[in-house]
Scaffold this motif. Structure first.
Motif, mmCIF file in Angstrom:
data_model
loop_
_atom_site.group_PDB
_atom_site.id
_atom_site.type_symbol
_atom_site.label_atom_id
_atom_site.label_comp_id
_atom_site.label_asym_id
_atom_site.label_seq_id
_atom_site.Cartn_x
_atom_site.Cartn_y
_atom_site.Cartn_z
ATOM 1 N N VAL A 1 0.838 -1.200 0.000
ATOM 2 C CA VAL A 1 0.000 0.000 0.000
ATOM 3 C C VAL A 1 0.870 1.245 0.000
ATOM 4 O O VAL A 1 2.036 1.208 0.382
ATOM 5 N N ILE B 1 -2.307 7.009 2.220
ATOM 6 C CA ILE B 1 -3.228 6.629 3.291
ATOM 7 C C ILE B 1 -3.101 7.583 4.478
ATOM 8 O O ILE B 1 -4.101 8.055 5.023
ATOM 9 N N GLN C 1 -6.571 -3.749 3.926
ATOM 10 C CA GLN C 1 -5.523 -2.846 3.419
ATOM 11 C C GLN C 1 -5.944 -2.227 2.090
ATOM 12 O O GLN C 1 -5.746 -1.028 1.854
ATOM 13 N N ILE D 1 -8.708 0.418 2.556
ATOM 14 C CA ILE D 1 -8.157 1.694 3.019
ATOM 15 C C ILE D 1 -7.427 2.402 1.881
ATOM 16 O O ILE D 1 -7.540 3.617 1.709
ATOM 17 N N GLN D 2 -6.695 1.636 1.062
ATOM 18 C CA GLN D 2 -6.002 2.231 -0.081
ATOM 19 C C GLN D 2 -7.002 2.798 -1.087
ATOM 20 O O GLN D 2 -6.810 3.899 -1.608
ATOM 21 N N ALA E 1 -8.227 6.143 -0.198
ATOM 22 C CA ALA E 1 -7.288 7.231 -0.512
ATOM 23 C C ALA E 1 -7.408 7.659 -1.964
ATOM 24 O O ALA E 1 -7.198 8.826 -2.303
#
Length: 630
Positions: free
Chosen positions: A284, A289, A501, A504-505, A508
């Motif tokens: 990531v 982030i 993960q 969350i990426q 962004a």
């Protein structure tokens, strides 16, 4: 006391070695002719014997020759002996020059070489003696290759896969610790140049395609995979070959997990189902982030669930100002609160017990916390349960999501990420249809809001509540059978951490209205998965544990999809995240949304008086590609 006795014994041995080296050096220099020249120089040595010995011992002490554990002596200790002998010889020369005495130059050379031989010889002789007494090494060869009893325990015969540094270290560790009750009898490596050679005294018998044959021929009990630098696909291939044996399996973690830690048998772990997916670790962009989470107030709905709790764990790493977990079920979120307090004592972590169905209660929460970022993971997700309870699925997954979307706009939330599912694509069940409606509501709202709305769509996560792996393991614990709904059914799988993960990426990267699709790799045949779980549990499929075909459940697909045909797909900057093109809401949904939510709420309230089939008709009107199975 034992420690000081060993040091005293080493000092005594070194005194003898130092002086024997000088005596032999003089004899070699003068070709064993002990006439006058010999006695002249030897007398000078005898007069300085105590000082030369003391100087050399002092150098040996300073360079740590008496602090090493010679039971584990290796290359590092040999280098230390060479350096110590050179330094001690130089110190002796300095002393003699300072006292204006000298020996023939060849004496210094001979004595230095002999010091290396004698000092190293005594120490390695001690190691050989210890190894000879160790039942895991030399005498195991003498006594034969069958299992034998030692202190009432059987010695397990081990095969090590990987003849590199890690494999050598594991083999040495096993040899030096008889208490492990293991003996390495075979090594495996894919490098043809290593075939039939030896690593730490163990013969390299073949590559990983020969694992089954070698294991049977040598009656192997346990296989250790010691290739921390190997990629996930290579590990998958090796594990698949190991699965063809009845051996126990252990694996050394990947190199990223061993950073700053020494390879040892204590670092081994059981081979898990994740090792069979062949998936590379997710990478990531930490800077991206951190940019939208650090210092922000972040809210996670469904915070006590499998995905929600992992979201909280990983978000906490990015130092948010405050993290709020919202859930209606108090037990799991209570446990999460204790875990977070221990792991992140500086983090402001708060738990809110509330239902996403209650807009008034949610408004209180928004007013109190004013979140900047929301991850909406609260949902009913179990397909068979929602088939039989379609009203509750609609209220929770559609109205609950609508409540969160509306309040996010009302309170000017910066980013809103909806956790969706592959079952929303051409849905064949109520759960998938409700999630598809939630996606469409989100995309519609994104066209007229300053909040960045996006959804992330992925498949099954290994180990999540109610997922197939825990179910299989419980069935195995009960002695079977393991149940599979169809021989050809396949599913996409990810681990919970890697799915989170990527969520969350994706958050962004979101600009507004996107549906992000995670690269789930190749679909996994559930029948193969069941067989592998049985093997990893130490049993043989169809012999120890049977597999029973039960038939597809209501609303269940044979194959899952991640994308509607009309959505298309585009790459993003991340190689595991794709984005589908936003689609306009269907006419029925547009009509439902015209009155800014009130119509949806009224309609949802109305379905409580409908029959289950009428609720499914209502859903099909909103989602034309909902393929109901009656």
């Amino acid at each position: 006391m034992v420690k000081y006795s060993r040091i005293a014994l080493l000092l005594f041995a070194d005194i003898i070695c130092i002086n024997f080296a000088y005596i032999l050096s003089f004899l070699l220099r003068f070709e064993f002719d002990i006439s006058d020249p010999f006695w002249g120089y030897f007398a000078s040595y005898a007069n300085n014997l105590l000082f030369i010995t003391a100087v050399k011992l002092a150098v040996f002490w300073a360079l740590g020759l008496y602090r090493s554990l010679w039971r584990y002596a290796g290359t590092e200790e040999l280098v230390k002996i060479v350096l110590a002998a050179l330094a001690a010889t130089a110190a002796a020369i300095v002393y003699l020059e300072f006292t204006q005495q000298f020996f023939p130059r060849s004496i210094y050379i001979y004595s230095c070489i002999l010091d290396i031989i004698l000092l190293g010889g005594t120490r390695f002789a001690y190691r050989v003696f210890r190894d000879f007494r160790n039942p895991g090494t030399f005498n195991s060869f003498v006594l034969g290759f069958g299992k034998k009893k030692e202190h009432g325990d059987e010695i397990s015969k081990v095969m090590v896969v990987g003849a590199g540094d890690a494999g050598a270290t594991i083999i040495k560790d096993i040899k030096q610790h008889p208490e492990y009750g293991k003996r390495v009898v075979a090594a495996i490596d894919g490098d043809p140049n290593k075939l039939n050679r030896r690593i730490a005294g163990v013969k390299i018998m073949g590559d990983h395609y020969a694992i089954r044959q070698i294991a049977r021929k040598n009656a192997i009990d346990e296989i250790i995979i010691a290739i921390p630098s190997a990629n996930k696909k290579a590990i998958q291939d090796i594990v698949n070959e190991c699965n063809k044996t009845r051996c126990k399996m252990k694996i050394l973690p990947g190199i990223s997990d061993l950073i700053n830690e020494k390879v040892s048998i204590s670092k081994l772990r059981d081979v898990d189902i994740e090792d069979l997916l062949g998936r590379e670790p997710v990478q990531v962009n930490l800077r991206e982030i951190s940019g939208y989470l650090e210092g922000k107030i972040v809210m996670v709905t469904g915070g006590g669930g499998s995905i929600g709790s992992e979201l909280c764990r990983q978000i906490a790493r990015f130092r948010p100002r405050k993290l709020i977990a919202v859930d209606i079920y108090e037990n799991t979120v209570f446990e999460l609160a204790g875990e977070m307090k221990t792991a992140y004592p500086q983090l402001e972590f708060e738990v809110v017990i509330a239902s996403v169905r209650s807009k008034n209660r949610l408004r209180e929460v928004f007013l109190k916390y004013k979140p900047h970022v929301i991850f909406h993971a609260a949902a009913h997700k179990h397909v068979p349960l929602m088939e039989n309870n379609p009203k509750d699925a609609v209220i929770n997954n559609i109205l609950g999501t609508k409540n969160m979307i509306d309040l996010a706009d009302e309170y000017a939330v910066e980013k809103f990420v909806l956790i969706s599912t592959d079952k929303a694509v051409n849905p064949t069940n109520v759960m998938g249809a409700t999630k598809r409606v939630a996606e469409m509501i989100l995309q519609d709202k994104s066209t007229r809001s300053r909040t960045s709305y996006s959804a992330v769509r992925f498949g099954n996560v290994l180990g999540s509540n109610g997922s197939v792996i825990p179910i299989f393991r419980k069935q195995i614990e009960r002695g079977g059978p393991v149940t599979v709904t169809h021989e050809e059914i396949t599913r996409f799988f990810m681990t919970i951490p890697e799915a989170v993960q990527l969520v969350i990426q994706a958050g962004a990267m979101a600009q507004g209205g996107e549906i992000f699709i995670l690269d789930m790799g190749d679909p996994v045949r559930i029948m193969d998965l069941a067989e592998n779980v049985i093997r990893l549990s130490g049993y043989v499929p169809y012999v120890d544990i049977d597999i029973e075909i039960t038939g597809l459940r209501p609303g269940e697909k044979l194959y899952e999809e991640l994308l509607l045909d009309e959505e298309g797909i585009e790459k993003t900057a991340h190689n595991k995240i794709y984005v589908g093109h936003p689609l306009p809401p269907t006419p029925a949904l547009s009509e439902l949304l015209e009155q800014e939510g009130m119509c949806v709420e009224d309609s949802v309230r109305g379905i409580t008086f409908m029959k289950d089939e009428e609720v499914k008709d209502w859903l099909q009107n909103l989602v034309p590609n909902y393929q109901r199975k009656k």
